[in-house]
Design a protein around this motif. Structure first.
Motif, PDB file in Angstrom:
ATOM      1  N   GLY A 149      22.406   6.477  18.366  1.00  0.00           N
ATOM      2  CA  GLY A 149      21.953   7.042  17.114  1.00  0.00           C
ATOM      3  C   GLY A 149      20.870   8.076  17.350  1.00  0.00           C
ATOM      4  N   ASP A 150      20.251   8.508  16.283  1.00  0.00           N
ATOM      5  CA  ASP A 150      19.158   9.475  16.394  1.00  0.00           C
ATOM      6  C   ASP A 150      17.881   8.830  16.911  1.00  0.00           C
ATOM      7  N   PHE A 151      17.728   7.515  16.675  1.00  0.00           N
ATOM      8  CA  PHE A 151      16.475   6.847  17.027  1.00  0.00           C
ATOM      9  C   PHE A 151      16.673   5.650  17.940  1.00  0.00           C
ATOM     10  N   TYR A 152      17.821   5.003  17.876  1.00  0.00           N
ATOM     11  CA  TYR A 152      18.056   3.793  18.658  1.00  0.00           C
ATOM     12  C   TYR A 152      19.397   3.879  19.365  1.00  0.00           C
ATOM     13  N   SER A 153      19.464   3.230  20.507  1.00  0.00           N
ATOM     14  CA  SER A 153      20.718   3.200  21.244  1.00  0.00           C
ATOM     15  C   SER A 153      20.876   1.841  21.906  1.00  0.00           C
ATOM     16  N   ALA A 154      22.113   1.543  22.244  1.00  0.00           N
ATOM     17  CA  ALA A 154      22.443   0.315  22.972  1.00  0.00           C
ATOM     18  C   ALA A 154      23.614   0.624  23.885  1.00  0.00           C
ATOM     19  N   HIS A 155      23.603   0.075  25.088  1.00  0.00           N
ATOM     20  CA  HIS A 155      24.701   0.294  26.031  1.00  0.00           C
ATOM     21  C   HIS A 155      25.209  -1.054  26.500  1.00  0.00           C
ATOM     22  N   GLU A 156      26.385  -1.411  26.016  1.00  0.00           N
ATOM     23  CA  GLU A 156      27.026  -2.673  26.377  1.00  0.00           C
ATOM     24  C   GLU A 156      26.041  -3.840  26.270  1.00  0.00           C
ATOM     25  N   ALA A 157      25.266  -3.843  25.195  1.00  0.00           N
ATOM     26  CA  ALA A 157      24.289  -4.914  24.984  1.00  0.00           C
ATOM     27  C   ALA A 157      25.013  -6.202  24.624  1.00  0.00           C
ATOM     28  N   ARG A 158      24.773  -7.255  25.388  1.00  0.00           N
ATOM     29  CA  ARG A 158      25.424  -8.547  25.183  1.00  0.00           C
ATOM     30  C   ARG A 158      24.544  -9.448  24.323  1.00  0.00           C
ATOM     31  N   THR A 159      25.140 -10.059  23.316  1.00  0.00           N
ATOM     32  CA  THR A 159      24.397 -10.984  22.464  1.00  0.00           C
ATOM     33  C   THR A 159      25.205 -12.279  22.293  1.00  0.00           C
ATOM     34  N   ILE A 160      25.698 -12.778  23.383  1.00  0.00           N
ATOM     35  CA  ILE A 160      26.464 -14.024  23.421  1.00  0.00           C
ATOM     36  C   ILE A 160      25.481 -15.192  23.542  1.00  0.00           C
ATOM     37  N   PRO A 161      25.606 -16.274  22.781  1.00  0.00           N
ATOM     38  CA  PRO A 161      26.754 -16.697  21.975  1.00  0.00           C
ATOM     39  C   PRO A 161      26.659 -16.320  20.502  1.00  0.00           C
ATOM     40  N   GLY A 162      25.710 -15.503  20.119  1.00  0.00           N
ATOM     41  CA  GLY A 162      25.544 -15.167  18.707  1.00  0.00           C
ATOM     42  C   GLY A 162      24.737 -16.216  17.976  1.00  0.00           C
ATOM     43  N   CYS A 163      24.610 -16.047  16.690  1.00  0.00           N
ATOM     44  CA  CYS A 163      23.775 -16.925  15.874  1.00  0.00           C
ATOM     45  C   CYS A 163      24.471 -18.261  15.608  1.00  0.00           C
ATOM     46  N   VAL A 164      23.673 -19.283  15.384  1.00  0.00           N
ATOM     47  CA  VAL A 164      24.196 -20.553  14.887  1.00  0.00           C
ATOM     48  C   VAL A 164      24.763 -20.341  13.482  1.00  0.00           C
ATOM     49  N   GLN A 165      24.017 -19.616  12.645  1.00  0.00           N
ATOM     50  CA  GLN A 165      24.483 -19.267  11.302  1.00  0.00           C
ATOM     51  C   GLN A 165      25.537 -18.157  11.425  1.00  0.00           C
ATOM     52  N   ARG A 166      26.626 -18.310  10.728  1.00  0.00           N
ATOM     53  CA  ARG A 166      27.725 -17.360  10.831  1.00  0.00           C
ATOM     54  C   ARG A 166      27.957 -16.648   9.507  1.00  0.00           C
ATOM     55  N   PRO A 167      28.303 -15.342   9.551  1.00  0.00           N
ATOM     56  CA  PRO A 167      28.531 -14.556  10.768  1.00  0.00           C
ATOM     57  C   PRO A 167      27.257 -14.162  11.501  1.00  0.00           C
TER      58      PRO A 167
END
Length: 300
Positions: A149-167
């Motif tokens: 983006g213009d201000f933030y970026s991410a490169h293959e950022a992994r966030t496994i296993p995700g939140c307990v609360q879904r989604p």
């Protein structure tokens, strides 16, 4: 919809010198949630003790079992979505799915310059906030995220296993302007307001109620424009910043009257500050506890 009562506990006390006791007592008193401010320092507390929000919430999660926990609010001023997402997933896991992320655009206080940058102008704050919420939403709902983006970026950022609360864990979006309200309508599970800051010094409680009514109507309009029913969003009032200030905490009757007027506006949750002597949040502890235990029964 029934009204919920929550509290915000400022992180100004050492954990073993009153900090832990406040969070466990909040649960005992029956509060729906206990939040804390996510700042590096704040207003008159700048030159005194002030601890980090996410470590404090982690300790609170371990010390409680039912109480919802969260920030009011986190902002882009010193946070990055990639690292924040990892910490939030960990916190949601430790708490057993009890975390709400209060999130806002930030302001021009001490956090705005603590990293050595110049304060952002309002338009840049709004631009950053939009990217911040979008990327954070993706990071909390996808296993791997790349984004530029213009201000933030991410490169293959992994966030496994995700939140307990879904989604993902819920966002409570603080907003009064059109762009912030649009983010609340699109990504929020709740909307947060402190009222109209222009009325704080010289306004009246009646003017404040009218201003809050207009804000709620704008939220409904923005939700409709985005194809969303405003009733899907909780509406949270963080007290202490309207012309009433801390007067509703002077007695049970005063609070019941205050809460009833705002419940009629459609608010589903009212947040009161845990008493801090010799501050803007001073209140009698016995009155505060009576409000926590008895006020909602009088409003039902």
């Amino acid at each position: 919809m029934s009204l919920r009562l929550s509290t915000v506990i400022l992180p100004h006390r050492r954990w073993h010198e009153g900090g832990r006791a406040a969070w466990t007592r909040a649960e005992q008193l029956g509060f729906h949630a206990a939040y804390t401010y996510d700042h590096l320092s704040w207003r008159s507390f700048r030159d005194g003790p002030w601890f980090g929000a996410l470590p404090t919430l982690t300790a609170a999660a371990a010390a409680t079992g039912r109480l919802r926990l969260g920030t009011l609010v986190t902002s882009p001023n010193f946070r990055h979505p990639v690292t924040l997402a990892k910490e939030l997933i960990s916190l949601d896991d430790i708490s057993g799915g009890r975390i709400t992320l209060g999130i806002g655009a930030g302001g021009t206080g001490f956090d705005a310059t603590a990293l050595g940058q110049e304060p952002w102008i309002p338009r840049e704050r709004a631009d950053r906030f939009g990217e911040f919420v979008l990327l954070l939403h993706r990071l909390l709902t996808e296993d791997s995220v790349s984004y530029q983006g213009d201000f933030y970026s991410a490169h293959e950022a992994r966030t496994i296993p995700g939140c307990v609360q879904r989604p993902r864990l819920p966002f409570a979006v603080a907003a009064t302007g059109p762009r912030g309200l649009a983010l609340a309508a699109r990504y929020g599970q709740a909307w947060v307001t402190t009222g109209d800051p222009k009325l704080y010094e010289n306004g009246t409680p009646e003017q404040s109620v009218q201003a809050l009514r207009r804000q709620a109507e704008k939220l409904a309009d923005v939700c409709a424009a985005n194809g969303r029913d405003v009733a899907e969003l909780d509406r949270i009032l963080l007290t202490g910043f309207t012309p009433d200030r801390n007067r509703p905490l002077r007695s049970l009757d005063a609070f019941v009257d205050f809460a009833g007027r705002h419940q009629e506006l459609g608010f589903t949750e009212i947040v009161i500050h845990w008493p801090i002597p010799d501050s803007d949040f001073a209140a009698e502890e016995k009155v505060f506890e009576r409000i926590a235990m008895e006020a909602l029964a009088q409003l039902r």
